[in-house]
Design an enzyme around this catalytic site. Structure first.
Site, short mmCIF file in Angstrom:
data_model
loop_
_atom_site.label_atom_id
_atom_site.label_comp_id
_atom_site.label_asym_id
_atom_site.label_seq_id
_atom_site.Cartn_x
_atom_site.Cartn_y
_atom_site.Cartn_z
N ALA A 179 0.84 -1.21 0.00
CA ALA A 179 0.00 0.00 0.00
C ALA A 179 0.87 1.25 0.00
CB ALA A 179 -0.94 -0.01 1.20
N ASP A 180 1.93 1.24 0.80
CA ASP A 180 2.88 2.34 0.79
C ASP A 180 3.56 2.49 -0.56
OD1 ASP A 180 2.65 3.46 3.33
OD2 ASP A 180 4.04 2.05 4.23
N LEU A 181 4.04 1.37 -1.09
CA LEU A 181 4.80 1.42 -2.34
C LEU A 181 3.93 1.89 -3.50
CD1 LEU A 181 6.80 -1.90 -1.94
CD2 LEU A 181 7.66 0.42 -1.63
#
Length: 407
Positions: A179-181
């Site tokens: 999700a961050d990436l």
């Protein structure tokens, strides 16, 4: 600095992963990225170890491997933004940059006079990208958001892991912070779109990016499966919701990935496996029928694949152009001849470790080649350089800022 974005300057006020990942892509593509960190402590991920980068004598440095993964190519500048003098430095830097990245809580920078409206007043063309867990609006806007919880809330964990009724069943998060990436990558694409818009209109803008929005958006075919059918997809292990067989299957000595994408490939697989009758069975002849008959078909396939070792299957299926592949450890990944031939590991000079290895950006430009000259910086490595060269500070002014704890 080489790369297609060498004309751009990025002020990176972000921490952890989503924002720093975007900043690293900009740096890889040639932009000058100035990473602003807290004096003495720096980005939280510098301390997310072990493992830590080793110095030339084999001792741990202050920088964890996690930090190294997302900060290549940047210039590290320490600034205490809670001080008035520090806020003034940030404004001076922002006035000279094209892009500002930040991932503070909603309104977190407003109290320092560093919100979008304040920066826009001194740099009308700035592209100001705010990354938060839930966005600038909505009932959750003031909540903190971290990748693992977003994977759960955004539905990813409901479709990842062993199916119900089987040993080990239950929701699973993905092994990296996807999700961050993905939010970082959406930040890159949206900022570049805003750069094009500014080139055409002269107008900058504020970009509002949320981890939850991103996670929901890249549910992709699984989201569309739900929107089309009204039925929530379920966990299927390594299986695919719309293609069969497309999953890890057992061999004589382990597992390999079988990825049959069409009916002709299924026929060729069945011939090699000695189960030609399955390819002729009306219940399995088309992909749609195989999806419906998944529970009956897969055990028959697994019974056949267990008769040979993985290497045999990979050789025979590859020769027949049936998609398949090993399930590699990371040691095996980086030893793979294709990965090595593509030069996926880059080695750079580092002031403490001598050399540091990182994974290269996957993009290869035919003209504007990337050069990877700057290793992930040590804390404050470029403070004096940036203050002197970008802001025109002299040694006396820099010393005064240091004595006052501003940098």
């Amino acid at each position: 600095m080489a790369g297609p974005l060498a004309h751009l300057k990025v002020l990176d006020l972000s921490r952890i992963l989503a924002g720093p990942w975007a900043g690293q892509v900009f740096a890889d593509f040639g932009a000058e990225v100035i990473k602003v960190e807290r004096p003495e402590r720096g980005d939280d991920t510098r301390h997310w170890g072990p493992p830590y980068l080793k110095d030339a004598e084999g001792n741990d440095t202050a920088d964890a491997a996690y930090y190294l993964s997302a900060n290549r190519g940047k210039k590290s500048v320490t600034v205490d933004i809670t001080s008035e003098a520090g806020q003034d430095l940030i404004k001076q830097l922002a006035a000279r940059c094209d892009i500002l990245l930040e991932n503070y809580k909603v309104g977190g920078l407003k109290k320092y006079g560093l919100d979008y409206e304040a920066i826009k007043a001194i740099n009308p063309g700035v592209i100001y990208c705010s990354i938060t867990g839930f966005g600038q609006t909505g009932p959750y806007k003031n909540r903190a958001g971290y990748d693992a919880m977003i994977q759960g809330m955004g539905g990813l964990m409901s479709i990842t892991g062993v199916p119900e009724g089987q040993p080990g069943a239950g929701p699973q998060k993905v092994g990296v912070a996807v999700a961050d990436l993905m939010t970082g990558m959406y930040a890159v694409s949206s900022v570049l779109a805003a750069v094009v818009h500014r080139q055409q209109t002269g107008v900058g803008q504020h970009i509002d990016l949320a981890l939850l929005d991103t996670q929901v958006s890249w549910l992709a075919n699984q989201a569309q499966n739900y929107l089309t059918s009204g039925k929530s997809p379920e966990r299927q292990g390594t299986g695919h919701p719309n293609i069969v067989p497309y999953q890890a299957v057992p061999s004589q000595d382990g597992y390999f990935m079988l990825a049959v994408g069409n009916d002709d490939q299924f026929k060729r697989f069945c011939k090699i496996a000695g189960i030609e009758q399955l390819a002729e069975n009306p219940a399995y002849v088309s992909n749609s029928s195989r999806v419906i008959a998944r529970d009956e078909l897969i055990p028959q396939i697994e019974s056949a694949t267990r008769k040979q070792n993985s290497a045999w299957w990979l050789e025979k299926l590859s020769e027949a152009h049936v998609p398949c592949g090993p399930i590699n450890t990371l040691e095996e990944v980086f030893a793979d001849p294709q990965v090595q031939a593509r030069g996926m590991v880059v080695e750079q000079d580092h002031p403490q470790a001598g050399k540091v290895k990182t994974v290269r950006n996957p993009v290869l430009f035919s003209v504007s080649a990337l050069d990877y000259q700057q290793a992930p910086p040590v804390l404050g490595e470029h403070t004096e350089e940036v203050l002197r060269e970008l802001l025109g500070k002299d040694e006396q002014q820099i010393d005064q800022l240091r004595r006052n704890g501003v940098v």
